[in-house]
Design an enzyme around this catalytic site. Structure first.
Site, mmCIF file in Angstrom:
data_model
loop_
_atom_site.group_PDB
_atom_site.id
_atom_site.type_symbol
_atom_site.label_atom_id
_atom_site.label_comp_id
_atom_site.label_asym_id
_atom_site.label_seq_id
_atom_site.Cartn_x
_atom_site.Cartn_y
_atom_site.Cartn_z
ATOM 1 N N HIS A 80 0.794 -1.238 0.000
ATOM 2 C CA HIS A 80 0.000 0.000 0.000
ATOM 3 C C HIS A 80 0.823 1.283 0.000
ATOM 4 O O HIS A 80 0.260 2.376 -0.006
ATOM 5 C CB HIS A 80 -0.960 0.013 1.196
ATOM 6 C CG HIS A 80 -0.271 0.142 2.526
ATOM 7 N ND1 HIS A 80 0.227 -0.941 3.203
ATOM 8 C CD2 HIS A 80 0.009 1.209 3.296
ATOM 9 C CE1 HIS A 80 0.765 -0.548 4.330
ATOM 10 N NE2 HIS A 80 0.662 0.771 4.415
HETATM 11 N N1 UDP Z 1 -3.054 -6.116 9.149
HETATM 12 C C1 UDP Z 1 -4.345 -6.595 9.340
HETATM 13 N N2 UDP Z 1 -5.074 -7.026 8.254
HETATM 14 C C2 UDP Z 1 -4.573 -7.008 6.979
HETATM 15 C C3 UDP Z 1 -3.246 -6.506 6.802
HETATM 16 C C4 UDP Z 1 -2.519 -6.066 7.897
HETATM 17 O O1 UDP Z 1 -4.846 -6.635 10.470
HETATM 18 O O2 UDP Z 1 -5.269 -7.412 6.054
HETATM 19 C C5 UDP Z 1 -2.285 -5.628 10.334
HETATM 20 C C6 UDP Z 1 -0.915 -6.233 10.484
HETATM 21 O O3 UDP Z 1 -0.955 -7.415 11.246
HETATM 22 C C7 UDP Z 1 -0.163 -5.128 11.207
HETATM 23 C C8 UDP Z 1 -0.829 -3.861 10.754
HETATM 24 O O4 UDP Z 1 -2.051 -4.250 10.142
HETATM 25 O O5 UDP Z 1 -0.349 -5.255 12.604
HETATM 26 C C9 UDP Z 1 0.049 -3.139 9.751
HETATM 27 O O6 UDP Z 1 -0.650 -2.064 9.237
HETATM 28 P P1 UDP Z 1 -0.244 -1.329 7.897
HETATM 29 O O7 UDP Z 1 0.454 -2.271 6.971
HETATM 30 O O8 UDP Z 1 -1.484 -0.652 7.424
HETATM 31 O O9 UDP Z 1 0.715 -0.177 8.397
HETATM 32 P P2 UDP Z 1 2.284 -0.036 8.529
HETATM 33 O O10 UDP Z 1 2.753 -1.090 9.470
HETATM 34 O O11 UDP Z 1 2.872 -0.142 7.165
HETATM 35 O O12 UDP Z 1 2.472 1.337 9.096
#
Ligand code: UDP
Length: 363
Positions: free
Chosen positions: A198
């Site tokens: 994303h």
């Molecule tokens: N996650 C979730 N469902 C999904 C994909 C990711 O619950 O379909 C969780 C994942 O386990 C992690 C968090 O979302 O804890 C990560 O969020 P994201 O990738 O949006 O943000 P980033 O970590 O890149 O800031």
């Protein structure tokens, strides 16, 4: 203060541990993410209490969203005059809440301080740097953070190494959720790859999105790919549905996502949190980015960086190797929330003697 999906698994263990120590808290949700699976359902999955205050700011450009949170949070801070504002991670809510607080002379603590990708084209990198410079208490997840903070002139006295509260939530989910049964219910049997993509660098530019689709297509020629599609990738990656072997699904509920991750042969991602979770679970991770702010997941975990051009080569290396063992990273042990709560209660008990701005003032 929380606002976006990745904030929730970091905040829940801290809120729980502070409550256990009798610290009065007001939980504020800015509503930066409002998709149910990424907000209300996520909070309940990680065991967060219902927020006391919901600002419901929703989406917008970076400037509009940050400005909306700033305006909405200021009256809340003026009304409640907290002794400390706790912010998490690196999203726009983190920046706006810290800025509103510091302008009111309210001290701020940052959970997950000191991470740096050194790539200022990432909005999160700008948020991280600015937030750390506004904070009185910098709570860091791994030793990588110390040199980053020192290089920016941030004094060691403000820093406490506490470990990674994100892992506390993984440990809790493993204990309460039957991951094998979840995988069966999701139809996830045999070898499969999980993919979460994303970041703007992979989906905003049409050429970058086309290259990501090629990575998914070529990976799916080797093993089935499950792609829970983040709302921000809907437009760019929606044609992934037409690729043979790629199963596009809605964002998964947190425990279902972790169950899928635990059972995956590998994960393709550009998420920050997933690099950490996969290292903890011992699942090979290909991060399709040129940098990571979490180098400990490479040096001590299961992560590797790749471009869209080199990613499938990395997939082949992984498929040709024995699965790695789970990383054993210091203080990623399920007890970071408790250490954070201890650091915060210690800070609160000593703040008046330091004159650390316990009095909130109107600007
Ligand atoms: N996650 C979730 N469902 C999904 C994909 C990711 O619950 O379909 C969780 C994942 O386990 C992690 C968090 O979302 O804890 C990560 O969020 P994201 O990738 O949006 O943000 P980033 O970590 O890149 O800031």
């Amino acid at each position: 203060m929380v606002g976006a999906r990745p904030n929730m698994p970091k905040a829940a263990p801290v809120i729980r541990a502070l409550s256990a120590r009798g610290v009065r808290q007001q939980v504020v949700n800015t509503g930066q993410h409002y998709h149910d699976a990424m907000s209300a359902a996520m909070m309940s999955a990680v065991g967060m209490p219902t927020p006391d205050i919901d600002l419901a700011v929703g989406s917008g450009s970076h400037a509009l969203q940050t400005a909306a949170i700033l305006s909405a949070i200021e009256p809340v801070l003026v009304q409640h005059r907290p002794a400390l504002v706790i912010v998490y991670g690196d999203v726009n809510s983190t920046l706006a809440a810290a800025l509103a607080a510091v302008k009111l002379h309210i001290p701020v603590a940052h959970v997950e301080a000191g991470l740096r990708s050194h790539d200022t084209t990432m909005p999160e990198e700008i948020n991280r740097r600015l937030v750390d410079h506004m904070c009185n208490l910098l709570l860091v997840t791994s030793p990588d953070a110390w040199p980053n903070l020192r290089a920016e002139g941030l004094a060691d006295e403000r820093v406490v190494e506490v470990g990674n509260p994100m892992i506390d939530s993984v440990v809790r989910a493993q204990q309460v959720g039957d991951f094998a049964a979840r995988r069966t219910a999701l139809g996830l049997t045999g070898d499969f790859a999980l993919a979460t993509i994303h970041r703007p660098s992979n989906v905003d530019d049409p050429d970058a999105a086309a290259a990501m689709l090629a990575v998914l297509r070529d990976t799916a020629m080797r093993l089935p790919v499950v792609l829970p599609l983040h709302p921000r990738s809907q437009r760019a990656l929606t044609t992934a549905r037409e690729l043979p072997g790629v199963r596009v699904v809605e964002p998964l509920a947190y425990s279902d996502f972790l169950a899928a991750l635990e059972g995956a042969r590998l994960v393709l991602t550009d998420s920050g949190g997933v690099q950490e979770e996969s290292s903890y679970l011992g699942v090979p991770c290909v991060t399709v980015r040129t940098t990571t702010e979490r180098p400990v997941t490479i040096t001590h975990g299961t992560n590797r960086l790749a471009t869209a051009q080199s990613a499938v080569g990395e997939v082949d290396v992984i498929l040709g190797s024995a699965p790695p063992v789970a990383a054993n990273i210091a203080l990623w042990d399920g007890h970071a929330g408790e250490r954070i709560a201890d650091a915060i209660t210690h800070w609160l008990s000593t703040a008046p003697s330091r004159g650390d701005g316990m009095e909130a003032r109107d600007g």
